[in-house]
Motif scaffolding. Sequence first.
Motif, PDB file in Angstrom:
ATOM      1  N   ALA A 126      49.957  28.714  84.725  1.00  0.00           N
ATOM      2  CA  ALA A 126      50.026  29.663  83.606  1.00  0.00           C
ATOM      3  C   ALA A 126      51.406  30.316  83.550  1.00  0.00           C
ATOM      4  N   ARG A 127      51.886  30.685  84.727  1.00  0.00           N
ATOM      5  CA  ARG A 127      53.168  31.370  84.752  1.00  0.00           C
ATOM      6  C   ARG A 127      54.294  30.437  84.292  1.00  0.00           C
ATOM      7  N   ASN A 128      54.229  29.199  84.783  1.00  0.00           N
ATOM      8  CA  ASN A 128      55.236  28.217  84.350  1.00  0.00           C
ATOM      9  C   ASN A 128      55.177  28.020  82.851  1.00  0.00           C
ATOM     10  N   GLU A 129      53.931  27.989  82.358  1.00  0.00           N
ATOM     11  CA  GLU A 129      53.736  27.768  80.921  1.00  0.00           C
ATOM     12  C   GLU A 129      54.363  28.897  80.113  1.00  0.00           C
ATOM     13  N   VAL A 130      54.143  30.141  80.569  1.00  0.00           N
ATOM     14  CA  VAL A 130      54.711  31.296  79.871  1.00  0.00           C
ATOM     15  C   VAL A 130      56.235  31.216  79.891  1.00  0.00           C
ATOM     16  N   GLN A 131      56.755  30.825  81.062  1.00  0.00           N
ATOM     17  CA  GLN A 131      58.214  30.716  81.165  1.00  0.00           C
ATOM     18  C   GLN A 131      58.744  29.643  80.231  1.00  0.00           C
ATOM     19  N   LEU A 133      57.331  28.528  77.513  1.00  0.00           N
ATOM     20  CA  LEU A 133      57.190  28.958  76.120  1.00  0.00           C
ATOM     21  C   LEU A 133      58.274  29.952  75.735  1.00  0.00           C
ATOM     22  N   SER A 134      58.549  30.890  76.634  1.00  0.00           N
ATOM     23  CA  SER A 134      59.553  31.886  76.277  1.00  0.00           C
ATOM     24  C   SER A 134      60.930  31.232  76.173  1.00  0.00           C
ATOM     25  N   ALA A 135      61.157  30.216  77.027  1.00  0.00           N
ATOM     26  CA  ALA A 135      62.418  29.475  76.921  1.00  0.00           C
ATOM     27  C   ALA A 135      62.476  28.738  75.588  1.00  0.00           C
ATOM     28  N   GLU A 136      61.331  28.186  75.196  1.00  0.00           N
ATOM     29  CA  GLU A 136      61.286  27.461  73.927  1.00  0.00           C
ATOM     30  C   GLU A 136      61.519  28.396  72.749  1.00  0.00           C
ATOM     31  N   VAL A 137      60.870  29.561  72.803  1.00  0.00           N
ATOM     32  CA  VAL A 137      61.049  30.540  71.722  1.00  0.00           C
ATOM     33  C   VAL A 137      62.520  30.940  71.651  1.00  0.00           C
ATOM     34  N   ASP A 138      63.099  31.150  72.829  1.00  0.00           N
ATOM     35  CA  ASP A 138      64.499  31.541  72.888  1.00  0.00           C
ATOM     36  C   ASP A 138      65.390  30.477  72.248  1.00  0.00           C
ATOM     37  N   SER A 139      65.135  29.230  72.607  1.00  0.00           N
ATOM     38  CA  SER A 139      65.984  28.167  72.063  1.00  0.00           C
ATOM     39  C   SER A 139      65.713  27.989  70.570  1.00  0.00           C
ATOM     40  N   MET A 140      64.444  28.242  70.167  1.00  0.00           N
ATOM     41  CA  MET A 140      64.135  28.172  68.741  1.00  0.00           C
ATOM     42  C   MET A 140      64.891  29.257  67.978  1.00  0.00           C
ATOM     43  N   ARG A 141      64.943  30.448  68.566  1.00  0.00           N
ATOM     44  CA  ARG A 141      65.681  31.536  67.917  1.00  0.00           C
ATOM     45  C   ARG A 141      67.152  31.166  67.756  1.00  0.00           C
ATOM     46  N   ARG A 142      67.688  30.511  68.803  1.00  0.00           N
ATOM     47  CA  ARG A 142      69.099  30.122  68.708  1.00  0.00           C
ATOM     48  C   ARG A 142      69.298  29.114  67.593  1.00  0.00           C
ATOM     49  N   VAL A 143      68.378  28.150  67.524  1.00  0.00           N
ATOM     50  CA  VAL A 143      68.500  27.128  66.483  1.00  0.00           C
ATOM     51  C   VAL A 143      68.395  27.767  65.096  1.00  0.00           C
ATOM     52  N   VAL A 144      67.397  28.655  64.947  1.00  0.00           N
ATOM     53  CA  VAL A 144      67.239  29.350  63.659  1.00  0.00           C
ATOM     54  C   VAL A 144      68.500  30.129  63.335  1.00  0.00           C
ATOM     55  N   SER A 145      68.964  30.853  64.336  1.00  0.00           N
ATOM     56  CA  SER A 145      70.151  31.673  64.138  1.00  0.00           C
ATOM     57  C   SER A 145      71.349  30.821  63.725  1.00  0.00           C
ATOM     58  N   LEU A 146      71.562  29.735  64.458  1.00  0.00           N
ATOM     59  CA  LEU A 146      72.727  28.881  64.168  1.00  0.00           C
ATOM     60  C   LEU A 146      72.636  28.279  62.775  1.00  0.00           C
ATOM     61  N   SER A 147      71.422  27.853  62.402  1.00  0.00           N
ATOM     62  CA  SER A 147      71.330  27.225  61.082  1.00  0.00           C
ATOM     63  C   SER A 147      71.459  28.273  59.970  1.00  0.00           C
ATOM     64  N   ALA A 167      68.083  36.383  70.554  1.00  0.00           N
ATOM     65  CA  ALA A 167      68.136  35.263  71.500  1.00  0.00           C
ATOM     66  C   ALA A 167      69.028  35.651  72.675  1.00  0.00           C
ATOM     67  N   SER A 168      68.848  34.943  73.777  1.00  0.00           N
ATOM     68  CA  SER A 168      69.688  35.243  74.930  1.00  0.00           C
ATOM     69  C   SER A 168      71.100  34.723  74.677  1.00  0.00           C
ATOM     70  N   ALA A 169      72.041  35.281  75.394  1.00  0.00           N
ATOM     71  CA  ALA A 169      73.448  34.910  75.197  1.00  0.00           C
ATOM     72  C   ALA A 169      73.628  33.422  75.463  1.00  0.00           C
ATOM     73  N   ASP A 170      74.305  32.790  74.577  1.00  0.00           N
ATOM     74  CA  ASP A 170      74.466  31.352  74.649  1.00  0.00           C
ATOM     75  C   ASP A 170      75.852  31.059  74.093  1.00  0.00           C
ATOM     76  N   GLU A 171      76.512  30.091  74.660  1.00  0.00           N
ATOM     77  CA  GLU A 171      77.895  29.804  74.268  1.00  0.00           C
ATOM     78  C   GLU A 171      77.999  29.493  72.779  1.00  0.00           C
ATOM     79  N   ARG A 172      77.050  28.691  72.300  1.00  0.00           N
ATOM     80  CA  ARG A 172      77.126  28.285  70.890  1.00  0.00           C
ATOM     81  C   ARG A 172      76.923  29.475  69.966  1.00  0.00           C
ATOM     82  N   ILE A 173      75.999  30.366  70.378  1.00  0.00           N
ATOM     83  CA  ILE A 173      75.752  31.572  69.572  1.00  0.00           C
ATOM     84  C   ILE A 173      77.016  32.423  69.521  1.00  0.00           C
ATOM     85  N   VAL A 174      77.617  32.614  70.697  1.00  0.00           N
ATOM     86  CA  VAL A 174      78.824  33.441  70.750  1.00  0.00           C
ATOM     87  C   VAL A 174      79.923  32.843  69.873  1.00  0.00           C
ATOM     88  N   GLU A 175      80.105  31.513  69.972  1.00  0.00           N
ATOM     89  CA  GLU A 175      81.141  30.864  69.157  1.00  0.00           C
ATOM     90  C   GLU A 175      80.820  31.005  67.667  1.00  0.00           C
TER      91      GLU A 175
END
Lengths: 265, 285
Positions: A126-131, A133-147, A167-175
Amino acid sequence: MNCESAREQLIDLWRDALEPEARAELERHLHDCPACERERVELGTLWSELGALGDDAATVPSAGLRGRFYRALGDYQQELERPPAWRRLLDSLLAPAAPHPRPAWSIATLLLGIALGASIVSAVSARNEVQRLSAEVDSMRRVVSLSLLDHPSASERLRGVSWSTRASADERIVEALLGSVRNDPNVNVRLVALEALAGRIDSPRVRAGLIETLPRQDSPVLQVALAELLDEQNGSAEIAIRLLLERNDLDPSVRERIESLLRSV
Amino acid sequence: MNRPTTLPTLLIGLLLLAAATVSAQQAPDQRLVVPLSNPSEPAVLEASLVRGTITVEAYDGSEMIIDTTHGSGGEDDDEESESETDEEGRGRAAGLRRIPSVGGGLVIEESDNRVEVSSESWHRRVQLRIQVPRRTSLRLATVNGGALRVSGVEGEHELQNTNGGISAIDVRGSVVANTTNGEVVVKMLDITPDKAMSFTTWNGDIDVTLPGDLSAVLLMNPGRGDVYTDFDMKLQPTKPKIETSSKRKGYKVEVKQEVRATVGAGGPEIHFRTFNGSLYVRKLD
């Protein structure tokens, strides 16, 4: 004399151990009190019967006693050695001699096992799953943000900046945000992107990127917002701020504000 | 009034009225009517000028009517009145009449309901007055010489000015507006949910009226001014920024000027930012 003390003295009376006055007194009470007299008669009979038991009867067990004792002991040991009731039930169900309940029980056990196993596995993962999912949500936010940051509509690009802050700090987001501050055709988007980067000013890349873009900003709003932000971060931005001041097209009120900023340092 | 036969009469009446209004204002030097490739669909108008004013009004039609009025050339840096510049030019031009320069570098393109209007003329002041179908998204930009005015248009609007104010009255949809020197006045009758908006100026007030059932997160930074509102807002606390410096002794506490507030159930972010002015956020009556 009361009944209580009278009954205590009954035993002494039977044993014939009472003083003559005490005996006379007790007999007077017994004469007056039917209840005590009745007890004297009943218990007196028992007393005399006990006395009648012979010495042999009291000390030597009968011949049958020994056999009865060992039988009883054997039964007790057998009882102790028998498995408990649940075990006997389980044994009887699993016994090869009971063919009918066996498949049903096996299936039930299998299902129970699967259920147990599944719940244990899910609890562990369960804990791995939550982690995950939250990673997926985070990466989804980055993708949404970038597009969204690339969207032709300024309103959508504003939303893109807003997504990036979630989203969490990410090189592509910062650029991408640096790109927005530098090149976005809309001043509002540039300003909001700058404010989003202000939260990440501790990153050397963000700082360097903002310092580099400062002298190129045309909009007074951006010039001042950038200069104020960079000025909060000691020294190294000063050159960029001075470069900005060398621009001929600088708005007089911007120049005034930035010069006062430099003086205050 | 319910009978269809009276409709044409009414329309003619309206047209006459509209014509009268136009002529009362000022006769344009030039009128261009741009038909749309798909009149039933929402349109997009992109107009950019270097010097001049842009006025966009919604009307019940399916074409874009572009009226252009040119100011005289030269270095005049006046704000509004044309007559002033005429007077200035009287010295040498006394007794002569000015023939308006037609065209004046105005370029108009239409493609797939998107109309682009631009003027390359930076030395000559242009007044653009464009009537658009009600459902038109606007992208307007001007730099010098005047105001940018919009009324009654529904769509996704991006309005940029530099030396002049912006006013968008009775608009619907979303607005992203910024100027450098001038105030931003926006009155929205209706907003598209989930659209982010932003209003920015360097010198001037920002005065925005929004529907009463607004649900958004407002980020308001009035710089040296104040925020005024009649909305019920849940203010979110801003943490003071405390910084310690190795160079100086002691520390510096800075409380951010930005006010972050939730209206209704929250939602998209709406930014308000002026550096020298105040913010007015009003509830639509």
